[in-house]
Write an enzyme that holds these catalytic residues in place. Structure first.
Site, mmCIF file in Angstrom:
data_model
loop_
_atom_site.group_PDB
_atom_site.id
_atom_site.type_symbol
_atom_site.label_atom_id
_atom_site.label_comp_id
_atom_site.label_asym_id
_atom_site.label_seq_id
_atom_site.Cartn_x
_atom_site.Cartn_y
_atom_site.Cartn_z
ATOM 1 N N CYS A 212 -28.021 38.843 -22.786
ATOM 2 C CA CYS A 212 -28.703 37.844 -23.616
ATOM 3 C C CYS A 212 -29.324 36.723 -22.789
ATOM 4 O O CYS A 212 -30.028 35.869 -23.340
ATOM 5 C CB CYS A 212 -27.733 37.274 -24.644
ATOM 6 S SG CYS A 212 -27.043 38.568 -25.686
ATOM 7 N N HIS B 197 -27.846 28.009 -26.261
ATOM 8 C CA HIS B 197 -27.814 29.426 -26.661
ATOM 9 C C HIS B 197 -27.444 29.496 -28.148
ATOM 10 O O HIS B 197 -28.116 30.165 -28.918
ATOM 11 C CB HIS B 197 -26.798 30.156 -25.786
ATOM 12 C CG HIS B 197 -26.819 31.635 -25.899
ATOM 13 N ND1 HIS B 197 -27.984 32.367 -25.930
ATOM 14 C CD2 HIS B 197 -25.805 32.553 -26.001
ATOM 15 C CE1 HIS B 197 -27.692 33.654 -26.029
ATOM 16 N NE2 HIS B 197 -26.377 33.798 -26.071
ATOM 17 N N HIS C 196 -30.853 36.035 -33.228
ATOM 18 C CA HIS C 196 -30.630 36.209 -31.793
ATOM 19 C C HIS C 196 -31.522 37.360 -31.327
ATOM 20 O O HIS C 196 -31.250 38.524 -31.614
ATOM 21 C CB HIS C 196 -29.158 36.505 -31.526
ATOM 22 C CG HIS C 196 -28.792 36.511 -30.069
ATOM 23 N ND1 HIS C 196 -29.730 36.485 -29.049
ATOM 24 C CD2 HIS C 196 -27.582 36.543 -29.455
ATOM 25 C CE1 HIS C 196 -29.114 36.508 -27.897
ATOM 26 N NE2 HIS C 196 -27.810 36.536 -28.109
#
Lengths: 254, 376
Positions: free
Chosen positions: B136, B269, B304
């Site tokens: 990620c 994040h 995401h």
């Protein structure tokens, strides 16, 4: 740019596992890689290794052998060493294995353990945990046929001062019959421990640097592929040799 | 070290086909997280994600290609010798799914070299490019690498392209990890219960200040610092003490030659999982103390987007610096415990010129960028 010393080399190829100071030959070719067991890699029981898919085992084993070859396997506190590897197919073999758990039940029983290994970087995380490595970790998908992308990027990281030691290499496994037509030209995993050279006395397997055009050079001579690079390194270190790495103790915490 | 400018940006997200639309809807606090129609979610506890409306594949090609076409349509011309760095975690994963289900699909698209080769050809680049996969944190690391290439003089210009698709492959996996919030993700909220997946892409053209000046380009902003570290703790869970993120942020601050007090805003994040958001709060407090810096996550709005997340967040971060406004954190209602930072469901003013953007991922990787605005 300043050169980097090759302090250790480890691999898993179709001929099995190996490391530089114990083997005088190296060849990475296409084709299947035999299973890697915990006993091949770690003398002591290792709970994590047994749960890993083949791709992750190959990568973790190659890193373990490279660190062992450099005398850096054992550690007491975490150390800022980074890891980078190039690949063409990544963890496609693991993807197939995971997706097989999704398909039969229409999404009812996918394996969380396998899913956590469906990123090509996950074995780098395993290696970081196993050996206490806290530098940057990345996988570079590189279509170049020379399989030197990981080594090239590792040398760049060192020259940019991102860290003082990098594990750099290449990993690929054939996808197998589930997805025909995807066959990397080199199969297996190989890692080198690269350390910034701190004086003019090259040690270990010689010194690597990059030309202005980005070519990997071993002791100043341009290299065209991964097999050629490893053979040049092995030729530099006499069989069973102990050419020292000037700044590298046999085992040390950072 | 050469100054590193970002001179052009483009995004495609669930909120819109371009950055202007995404930005406008981010500021309005909207979310694109909604029921999935791309595949059957009946067997999964969660059924929501952020997906892009109207994506159509040509024949049996991946849906990744229409995202890339949208990104590149009207994008700035690339300087001669421009290098290519991409970021994706799963590339043409829909093609993989088709082939494994016995449907037709171009097998050559399945390795990441597939879209990489397509991009280099579409853009007429000599450089075949390289894809960075750091879970990620992939696109954050790709931007960092491009910045290092330019900063060191290895490249004059680099195009960074970040992309990932919503797929059943990934959805089923996060579902099996019980990491999806059926109600939609709520970053930094007291009642957060997991993430929402998304899909999207970003294109960022980066070049040295000297190259930009030679072309009469002023630049949107610059990348002045970057850092990365592995926490070496767990493969799928963050280190509770935030040790990896702390190192990454400190390295970025040192690279930027600024102090912690110079950071005016944080684009976190912020996945909405219990452990990630708690870890980030702990790490930021270790670096910045109890100063209530404005902090947000746009994952409540666009989901995401995995390998695209950092790239989209850089584009949004530069817009934040230009407009001196940090977008709301969609889904946020009640502050989580022990978080000293200012998270809000409304836009927040930014009182300085540096923004910190961070991402963390599976395998223990943490990456940080420091962006500097280009004041009018």
């Amino acid at each position: 740019m300043t050169g980097s010393v090759v302090a250790g080399i480890g691999w898993v190829t179709s001929r099995g596992p190996g490391r530089g100071r114990e083997a005088r030959e190296f060849s990475m070719t296409a084709g299947p890689i035999p299973p890697v067991t915990r006993e091949d890699v770690f003398p002591e029981p290792n709970l994590r290794f047994g749960r890993l898919p083949h791709y992750s085992r190959v990568g973790l084993a190659a890193i373990a052998f490279a660190l062992r070859d450099a005398g850096m396997e054992h550690w007491e506190s975490k150390r800022p060493t980074g890891i980078v590897a190039s690949t063409r197919t990544g963890c496609l073999a693991t993807d197939i294995e995971y997706y097989n758990t999704v398909l039969p039940e229409g999404g009812g029983l996918p394996s969380p353990n396998l899913f956590s290994c469906t990123l090509p970087t996950c074995f780098l995380g395993e290696a970081s945990i196993q050996f206490g490595l806290t530098g940057p970790t990345l996988i570079a998908s590189d279509p170049a046929e020379d399989a030197l992308g990981g080594v090239r990027m590792g040398l760049e990281n060192l020259s940019w001062g991102e860290c003082d030691i990098m594990l750099a290499g290449h990993i690929d496994l054939p996808a197998g019959p589930a997805i025909p037509g995807i066959l990397p030209p080199l199969a297996g995993g190989l890692f080198m421990v690269l350390e910034n050279a701190r004086d003019s006395a090259a040690g270990g397997y010689g010194t690597l640097d990059l030309s202005e055009g980005g070519a990997v050079r071993h002791n100043g001579i341009a290299i065209s592929g991964l097999n050629e690079l490893v053979r040049a390194c092995l030729a530099f270190l006499p069989a069973g040799g102990t050419r020292s790495v000037s700044s590298l103790p046999a085992s040390r915490p950072a | 070290m050469n100054e590193v400018l970002i001179t052009a940006t483009a995004t495609v997200t669930g909120l819109g086909p371009d950055l202007d639309t995404t930005w406008r809807r981010l500021l309005a606090g909207e979310t694109a997280v909604r029921p999935i129609r791309r595949f059957d979610v009946g067997r999964y506890p969660a059924g929501n994600a952020s997906w892009i409306e109207g994506l159509e594949s040509r024949g049996d090609r991946s849906l990744l290609f229409p995202i890339l076409e949208r990104l590149l349509d009207g994008f700035d011309p690339l300087p001669k010798g421009c290098r290519l760095v991409t970021a994706t975690t799963k590339g043409c994963i829909d093609t993989f799914e088709r082939v494994r289900k016995g449907l037709t699909g171009d097998v050559a698209d399945i390795p990441v070299s597939g879209p990489l080769t397509w991009l280099a050809s579409r853009l007429g680049l000599d450089d075949p490019g390289v894809n960075i996969n750091c879970a990620c944190a992939s696109s954050t690391m790709a931007v960092a690498r491009a910045a290092a290439m330019i900063g060191s003089g290895r490249a004059d210009a680099v195009l960074v392209v970040c992309m990932d698709l919503l797929s059943e492959f990934v959805f089923s996996g996060f579902s099996s990890l019980q990491a999806l919030d059926p109600a939609g993700c709520r970053p930094f909220d007291r009642n957060r219960n997991g993430l929402s997946l998304g899909e999207g892409g970003a294109a960022l053209l980066m070049m040295s200040a000297e190259t930009a000046r030679g072309k009469g380009i002023r630049g949107i902003g610059s990348v002045v610092g970057w850092g990365a570290a592995n926490d070496a703790t767990h493969v799928t869970a963050p280190a509770r003490d935030g040790c990896g993120l702390i190192q990454a942020v400190r390295r970025a601050i040192a690279k930027a030659s600024i102090g912690p007090d110079d950071i005016a805003a944080i684009s976190a994040h912020g996945t909405g999982t219990v452990y990630n958001d708690s870890m980030e709060s702990t790490a930021f407090e270790a670096v910045f103390g109890s100063r209530p810096i404005p902090l947000n996550s746009i994952k409540g709005a666009i989901g995401h987007t995995l390998g695209a997340a950092g790239g989209i967040e850089v584009a949004a971060g530069l817009r934040s610096l230009a407009d001196r406004t940090l977008p709301p954190t969609a889904g946020f209602r009640e502050p989580m415990e022990k978080c000293v930072f200012s998270v809000s469901p409304f836009p927040q003013p930014i009182g300085g010129g540096h923004l910190l953007s961070t991402n963390s991922g599976f395998g223990g990787i943490n990456a940080a960028l420091i962006l500097k605005g280009n004041p009018e």
